[in-house]
Design an enzyme around this catalytic site. Sequence first.
Site, PDB file in Angstrom:
ATOM      1  N   TRP A   1     -22.787  30.008 -12.791  1.00 32.66           N
ATOM      2  CA  TRP A   1     -23.142  31.061 -13.749  1.00 32.66           C
ATOM      3  C   TRP A   1     -23.312  30.345 -15.084  1.00 32.66           C
ATOM      4  O   TRP A   1     -22.344  29.848 -15.663  1.00 32.66           O
ATOM      5  CB  TRP A   1     -22.015  32.090 -13.798  1.00 32.66           C
TER       6      TRP A   1
ATOM      7  N   ARG B   1     -19.281  37.299  -7.391  1.00 30.07           N
ATOM      8  CA  ARG B   1     -18.746  36.910  -8.698  1.00 30.07           C
ATOM      9  C   ARG B   1     -19.834  36.820  -9.758  1.00 30.07           C
ATOM     10  O   ARG B   1     -19.538  36.807 -10.947  1.00 30.07           O
ATOM     11  CB  ARG B   1     -18.053  35.544  -8.601  1.00 30.07           C
TER      12      ARG B   1
ATOM     13  N   GLU C   1     -25.102  48.314 -16.796  1.00 30.60           N
ATOM     14  CA  GLU C   1     -24.830  47.147 -15.953  1.00 30.60           C
ATOM     15  C   GLU C   1     -25.798  47.033 -14.781  1.00 30.60           C
ATOM     16  O   GLU C   1     -26.286  45.961 -14.480  1.00 30.60           O
ATOM     17  CB  GLU C   1     -23.416  47.255 -15.338  1.00 30.60           C
TER      18      GLU C   1
ATOM     19  N   LYS D   1     -21.601  51.616 -16.652  1.00 34.98           N
ATOM     20  CA  LYS D   1     -22.121  51.513 -15.281  1.00 34.98           C
ATOM     21  C   LYS D   1     -23.640  51.528 -15.288  1.00 34.98           C
ATOM     22  O   LYS D   1     -24.283  50.725 -14.625  1.00 34.98           O
ATOM     23  CB  LYS D   1     -21.635  52.672 -14.395  1.00 34.98           C
TER      24      LYS D   1
ATOM     25  N   LYS E   1     -18.399  39.011 -11.773  1.00 32.25           N
ATOM     26  CA  LYS E   1     -17.296  39.885 -11.381  1.00 32.25           C
ATOM     27  C   LYS E   1     -15.992  39.438 -12.017  1.00 32.25           C
ATOM     28  O   LYS E   1     -15.186  40.233 -12.466  1.00 32.25           O
ATOM     29  CB  LYS E   1     -17.178  39.850  -9.856  1.00 32.25           C
TER      30      LYS E   1
ATOM     31  N   HIS F   1     -22.572  62.204 -36.431  1.00 32.13           N
ATOM     32  CA  HIS F   1     -22.395  61.058 -37.337  1.00 32.13           C
ATOM     33  C   HIS F   1     -23.330  59.914 -36.967  1.00 32.13           C
ATOM     34  O   HIS F   1     -23.048  58.762 -37.273  1.00 32.13           O
ATOM     35  CB  HIS F   1     -20.940  60.601 -37.324  1.00 32.13           C
TER      36      HIS F   1
ATOM     37  N   ASN G   1     -15.755  24.638 -12.276  1.00 30.36           N
ATOM     38  CA  ASN G   1     -15.728  26.026 -12.727  1.00 30.36           C
ATOM     39  C   ASN G   1     -14.946  26.034 -14.042  1.00 30.36           C
ATOM     40  O   ASN G   1     -13.885  25.439 -14.120  1.00 30.36           O
ATOM     41  CB  ASN G   1     -15.004  26.867 -11.650  1.00 30.36           C
ATOM     42  N   GLY G   2     -15.499  26.696 -15.062  1.00 29.20           N
ATOM     43  CA  GLY G   2     -14.785  26.732 -16.345  1.00 29.20           C
ATOM     44  C   GLY G   2     -15.592  26.036 -17.424  1.00 29.20           C
ATOM     45  O   GLY G   2     -16.812  25.870 -17.291  1.00 29.20           O
TER      46      GLY G   2
ATOM     47  N   CYS H   1     -18.750  31.044 -12.038  1.00 31.85           N
ATOM     48  CA  CYS H   1     -18.944  29.975 -11.065  1.00 31.85           C
ATOM     49  C   CYS H   1     -17.961  30.100  -9.911  1.00 31.85           C
ATOM     50  O   CYS H   1     -16.842  30.580 -10.080  1.00 31.85           O
ATOM     51  CB  CYS H   1     -18.713  28.625 -11.720  1.00 31.85           C
TER      52      CYS H   1
ATOM     53  N   GLU I   1     -17.451  54.639 -19.778  1.00 26.93           N
ATOM     54  CA  GLU I   1     -17.539  53.980 -18.481  1.00 26.93           C
ATOM     55  C   GLU I   1     -18.865  54.321 -17.789  1.00 26.93           C
ATOM     56  O   GLU I   1     -19.501  53.458 -17.182  1.00 26.93           O
ATOM     57  CB  GLU I   1     -16.321  54.390 -17.627  1.00 26.93           C
TER      58      GLU I   1
HETATM   59  C1  G6P Z   1     -16.373  41.819 -15.693  1.00 27.91           C
HETATM   60  C2  G6P Z   1     -16.679  42.736 -14.524  1.00 27.91           C
HETATM   61  C3  G6P Z   1     -16.195  44.143 -14.835  1.00 27.91           C
HETATM   62  C4  G6P Z   1     -14.722  44.117 -15.215  1.00 27.91           C
HETATM   63  C5  G6P Z   1     -14.434  43.130 -16.343  1.00 27.91           C
HETATM   64  C6  G6P Z   1     -12.950  42.915 -16.538  1.00 27.91           C
HETATM   65  O1  G6P Z   1     -17.138  42.171 -16.785  1.00 27.91           O
HETATM   66  O2  G6P Z   1     -18.072  42.767 -14.264  1.00 27.91           O
HETATM   67  O3  G6P Z   1     -16.374  44.959 -13.698  1.00 27.91           O
HETATM   68  O4  G6P Z   1     -14.338  45.392 -15.633  1.00 27.91           O
HETATM   69  O5  G6P Z   1     -14.987  41.856 -16.022  1.00 27.91           O
HETATM   70  O6  G6P Z   1     -12.448  42.338 -15.381  1.00 27.91           O
HETATM   71  P1  G6P Z   1     -10.954  42.442 -14.900  1.00 27.91           P
HETATM   72  O7  G6P Z   1     -10.896  41.656 -13.624  1.00 27.91           O
HETATM   73  O8  G6P Z   1     -10.115  41.821 -15.980  1.00 27.91           O
HETATM   74  O9  G6P Z   1     -10.636  43.876 -14.688  1.00 27.91           O
END
Ligand code: G6P
Length: 612
Positions: free
Chosen positions: A74, A27, A492, A489, A607, A508, A98-99, A2, A485
């Site tokens: 969100w 975000r 996501e 990606k 984000k 395995h 927010n929260g 949010c 990673e």
């Molecule tokens: C969310 C974002 C990711 C990020 C993760 C941790 O999932 O979409 O891109 O890696 O949070 O966020 P931070 O700000 O703690 O690196």
Amino acid sequence: MCGIVGGIAERHLAAVLIEGLKKLEYRGYDSAGVALLENGQIARAREAGKVALLEASVKISKIDGSIGIAHTRWATHGKPTQDNAHPHMSGDVAVVHNGIIENYQELKAELEQAGYVFLSQTDSEVVAHLVHQALQQQNNLLKAVQAIVPRLHGAYALGIIDANHPDELIAVRQGSPLVLGLGIGENFIGSDQLALLPVTNRFIYLEEGDIVRLTRSDIEIYHQGELVSRAVNELDISVSSSDKGGFKHYMLKEIYEQPDAIQHTLSVGLDHDQLKDDFLSSGNAVLPAIQHVQIIACGTSYHAGMVAKYWCEQLIGLSCQVEIASEFRYRSPVVLNNTLFIYISQSGETADTLAALRDIDKRAAAAQKNIVSLALCNVPTSSLVRETDLHLLTQAGPEIGVASTKAFTTQLAALMLLVLKLGKINGTLDDAQEQELVQALWQTPKIINQCLALDKDIEAMSRQFVEKRHTLFLGRGTQYPIALEGALKLKEISYIHAEGYAAGELKHGPLALVDNDMPVVVLAANDFMLDKLKSNMQEVQARGGELFVFADEHSGIANSDRQHVVYIPTANAWIAPIVYSVPVQLLSYHVAVLRGTDVDQPRNLAKSVTVE
Ligand code: G6P
């Protein structure tokens, strides 16, 4: 997560608040709304979906006002519908939140008993009713908010207006980020200063527990009932640094910014061929005692930590553990004496990472253990930086795309600097090694530029993934976290199911999945694991699998019918994980574009994850 924007001004604010919401879109959110106060009345517009829809509806309904609060939601409690979108209202009171209010059910039951009718499934609506109820006792908005805040359990930030108090806006920071933006004859609140950059560059970062009364000309900050003053910070960050700069998506722009971002991050710690004497000098007194490293992070930042584990143990012989914050914080970890806790977070506001930090600080104090906390972060003003002993700041600049790219590779660069520092301090890194690594680090931006020049080849490769439903990513050693990673990606942003595996684990389990229809991406750097990796590739080929390989130009891996190779310029093996991050980012990006997904704001993701 949010996002909140609000303001009190002489001028009309609808356009300013909508613009602010657009800056918060990165975000992640699924509905949006705004409430504006004019002529003693609050008008509200809310929409499920994008801010653009809200903007259109505000234009049609012509609502406006010189005091307002706006929100991107969100969904956590209740679906992303118009009824659940903020602001929530109770009589003349409007609230954005927010929260999470953890005890909302109990509060809701009590309010329903008192005759309040709930129109949403959110936890947030209780706040509006509680403020309304408190205003019946005392017609003072600030005091009403101060009276109800102790009843709200959880982590939250609030923006509150009331039609009967047309000259003030009340804000609360209790565990979720909120900044104040100071203008001339106008003042603002925002969950992120990026939202307020179009109107000011002067900010106050609130402390947890602050309650603020904003008027057009003044700001009063109360902490535990006392009026307090907080420093004003002037930022020279420009609005344009958060624009797309001619790229189709923020993510692509941010991928291309990596050579510069890494160069800037390295410049913090490196001279020509050695670590700067004053690099992280704040740690000189406490780091020599360190015997263990514990890294804690979430998501992409966790993958950066996994690479650092290899570096820490193999290069300087320092024991290093890495764990995701959401698990670490709940498993009653044993705190070892003389441990350096490294918290990696690009935002510095990730709820689980912050909770782990606070928990460890308490445990260490109770057990009288010597520990040092270090934040590796991209936001100097974040909660994480403010609550840790030492800080190492990446110089990535604002990252808007939800899928992290330049924040990740700058974290890797900074982690290597930190490993060099620890090795020098404990005498396990000799001068020759230091020079070799420093020279290799300085080469990284150039090699990444060469990788970016492969974009067309990677785009061509990406076409073969568009129709697939699953993908495997394989790597060994420091390329294993990069395989994780790469898979993260791809899932996501393209919504293709992808898994990263240490190639040695193939037999395995995942080998059972390999067939004609399962592309297997392999990261083949020229390191001491290359021959082992080649054997793993044979295992895939023997089962009819199709390989897509990012291979060192001297790896000896050849193109063939079922083996498609993009050659990556040779990099020092220690630095290679930074380099190989780039082709996997580009691959995921192009697959997502071809599949037509919302690359910068993938569905359901945020984000900055400021709730658990
Ligand atoms: C969310 C974002 C990711 C990020 C993760 C941790 O999932 O979409 O891109 O890696 O949070 O966020 P931070 O700000 O703690 O690196």
